[in-house]
Design an enzyme around this catalytic site. Structure first.
Site, mmCIF file in Angstrom:
data_model
loop_
_atom_site.group_PDB
_atom_site.id
_atom_site.type_symbol
_atom_site.label_atom_id
_atom_site.label_comp_id
_atom_site.label_asym_id
_atom_site.label_seq_id
_atom_site.Cartn_x
_atom_site.Cartn_y
_atom_site.Cartn_z
ATOM 1 N N HIS A 16 -43.953 60.466 -25.632
ATOM 2 C CA HIS A 16 -45.245 59.436 -25.310
ATOM 3 C C HIS A 16 -45.803 59.286 -26.656
ATOM 4 C CE1 HIS A 16 -47.140 63.568 -26.175
ATOM 5 N NE2 HIS A 16 -48.309 62.690 -25.964
ATOM 6 N N HIS A 59 -37.332 63.794 -20.653
ATOM 7 C CA HIS A 59 -38.040 64.981 -21.470
ATOM 8 C C HIS A 59 -37.247 64.695 -22.827
ATOM 9 C CE1 HIS A 59 -40.580 68.313 -22.578
ATOM 10 N NE2 HIS A 59 -39.641 68.641 -23.248
ATOM 11 N N GLN A 89 -50.053 57.248 -27.413
ATOM 12 C CA GLN A 89 -51.488 57.332 -26.966
ATOM 13 C C GLN A 89 -52.011 55.922 -27.424
ATOM 14 O OE1 GLN A 89 -53.804 60.873 -27.726
ATOM 15 N NE2 GLN A 89 -52.177 61.493 -28.722
ATOM 16 N N HIS A 136 -42.722 65.938 -24.942
ATOM 17 C CA HIS A 136 -42.289 64.849 -24.039
ATOM 18 C C HIS A 136 -42.369 63.418 -24.695
ATOM 19 C CE1 HIS A 136 -40.971 63.827 -19.852
ATOM 20 N NE2 HIS A 136 -41.313 62.461 -20.446
ATOM 21 N N CYS A 193 -43.467 65.922 -17.472
ATOM 22 C CA CYS A 193 -42.255 65.822 -16.669
ATOM 23 C C CYS A 193 -42.426 65.535 -15.306
ATOM 24 C CB CYS A 193 -41.345 66.919 -16.812
ATOM 25 S SG CYS A 193 -40.043 66.949 -18.097
ATOM 26 N N ASN A 213 -48.120 60.215 -32.273
ATOM 27 C CA ASN A 213 -47.701 61.525 -33.264
ATOM 28 C C ASN A 213 -46.541 62.048 -32.720
ATOM 29 O OD1 ASN A 213 -50.251 60.995 -34.624
ATOM 30 N ND2 ASN A 213 -51.350 62.262 -33.038
HETATM 31 ZN ZN LIG Z 1 -41.408 66.692 -20.086
#
Ligand SMILES: [Zn+2]
Ligand SMILES: [Zn+2]
Length: 318
Positions: A143, A90, A145, A141, A35, A130
């Site tokens: 995201h 988030h 890769q 959060h 965050c 994932n």
């Molecule tokens: Zn976060």
């Protein structure tokens, strides 16, 4: 310990990365390192890419600790492991992000691919996500890769070999033909856009597996027109939104993005994205158990056309 080890029995490379055991586990929102104001970012951001703190591959890979043996070969873990932040929010996710934000993410994937491909020793660039603790995501959060490998991973090589074999026998690309056949059969289509189609493939391995294929033979994000990128953003949002609606929960999945290898003879593999959710029902997990892990043979307890119908009828928010 950070090195590549070769398995001579299966002829495949393993990433040995023992520092990864020290990775953080899912923290509460207030302590999320991703965050704004957290450990990784001292200020707000939109999208961001940074090096994984616990990489399995790095550009300054240490020399191998033990000299290679006749049979036990090893190599430096040369490559790159990056974290791709989708948004600073988030509580967002691909399913909830505005289309424009997913579009920006596609441009980030393109940019990273172009940049990492400049390194000649990099052979395969693999963006992935994932999502959910069921697939080992340690941070909630939103995201993804990206791994840049110094070799072509085993399953990718199997796909390339199958494509070469098919091309030799039929004179055309196997994925182009799969897409044509799925469009003709019209039994397993989850959503069809102008340039991309989402299907539960005829040969799905996981019950809720979905593949997203471009209708045109393209190999990299770089090959996509702006309109195609927009279309891809729309279909990614629709698929993940349907997933979340399915059992009214944040649906866990693994998302694998397949481009062509880079810096190699094979640079015209048909781009596509595969989603592998680990669930077979709201409260049931499809485990990678003995048969799947030991033999690489999957037992799908569902019929892909039934799942396609279920997903097609599942509402989505765009
Ligand atoms: Zn976060
Ligand atoms: Zn093709």
């Amino acid at each position: 310990m950070l090195e590549l080890r070769h398995n001579p029995i299966t002829d495949e490379w393993i990433l040995v990365s023992s520092d990864r055991q020290k990775r953080p586990v899912q923290p509460a929102t207030s302590t999320c390192p991703l965050c704004p104001g957290g450990v990784e970012f001292d200020r707000d951001y939109d999208l961001a890419v940074f090096d994984n703190r616990f990489p399995s591959l790095k550009l300054d890979a240490p020399p191998v600790e033990h000299p290679a043996d006749e049979i036990f070969k090893n190599a430096p873990s040369f490559g790159k492991c990056e974290v791709v932040m989708y948004t600073s929010n988030h509580n967002s996710s691909m399913s909830r992000m505005p289309i424009g934000q997913i579009e920006k993410l596609i441009y980030v994937w393109e940019d990273r691919t172009r940049e990492l491909a400049k390194e000649e020793k990099i052979k395969y660039i693999f963006p992935f996500e994932n999502r959910g603790k069921e697939v080992g995501a340690t941070l909630s959060h939103p995201h993804g890769q990206l791994y840049a490998f110094p070799f072509i991973p085993k399953r990718i090589q199997a796909m390339i070999d199958a494509e070469k074999k098919y091309r030799k026998e039929h004179g055309k690309c196997v994925i182009c033909d799969v897409v044509d056949s799925e469009l003709k059969a019209h039994e397993r289509i989850v959503y069809e856009g102008n340039h991309f189609v989402a299907v539960t493939p005829y040969f799905a391995r996981f019950p809720y597996e979905v593949h997203v294929y471009p209708k045109r033979h393209i190999s990299f994000f770089m090959d996509m027109t702006p309109q195609e990128k927009f279309d891809l953003a729309v279909i990614l949002k629709i698929v993940t939104s349907k997933y979340d609606s399915l059992f009214d929960e944040e649906f866990p999945y693994m998302m694998a993005i397949f481009q062509s290898p880079v810096n190699s003879a094979m640079e015209d593999f048909h781009f596509h994205i595969e989603f592998y959710p680990p669930k077979r029902d709201k409260n049931k997990i499809k485990w990678m158990a003995s048969v799947e892990t030991g033999t690489w043979t999957f037992i799908n307890p569902t019929t892909p056309s039934d799942i396609a119908k279920q997903l097609k009828d599942t509402p989505y928010i765009i």
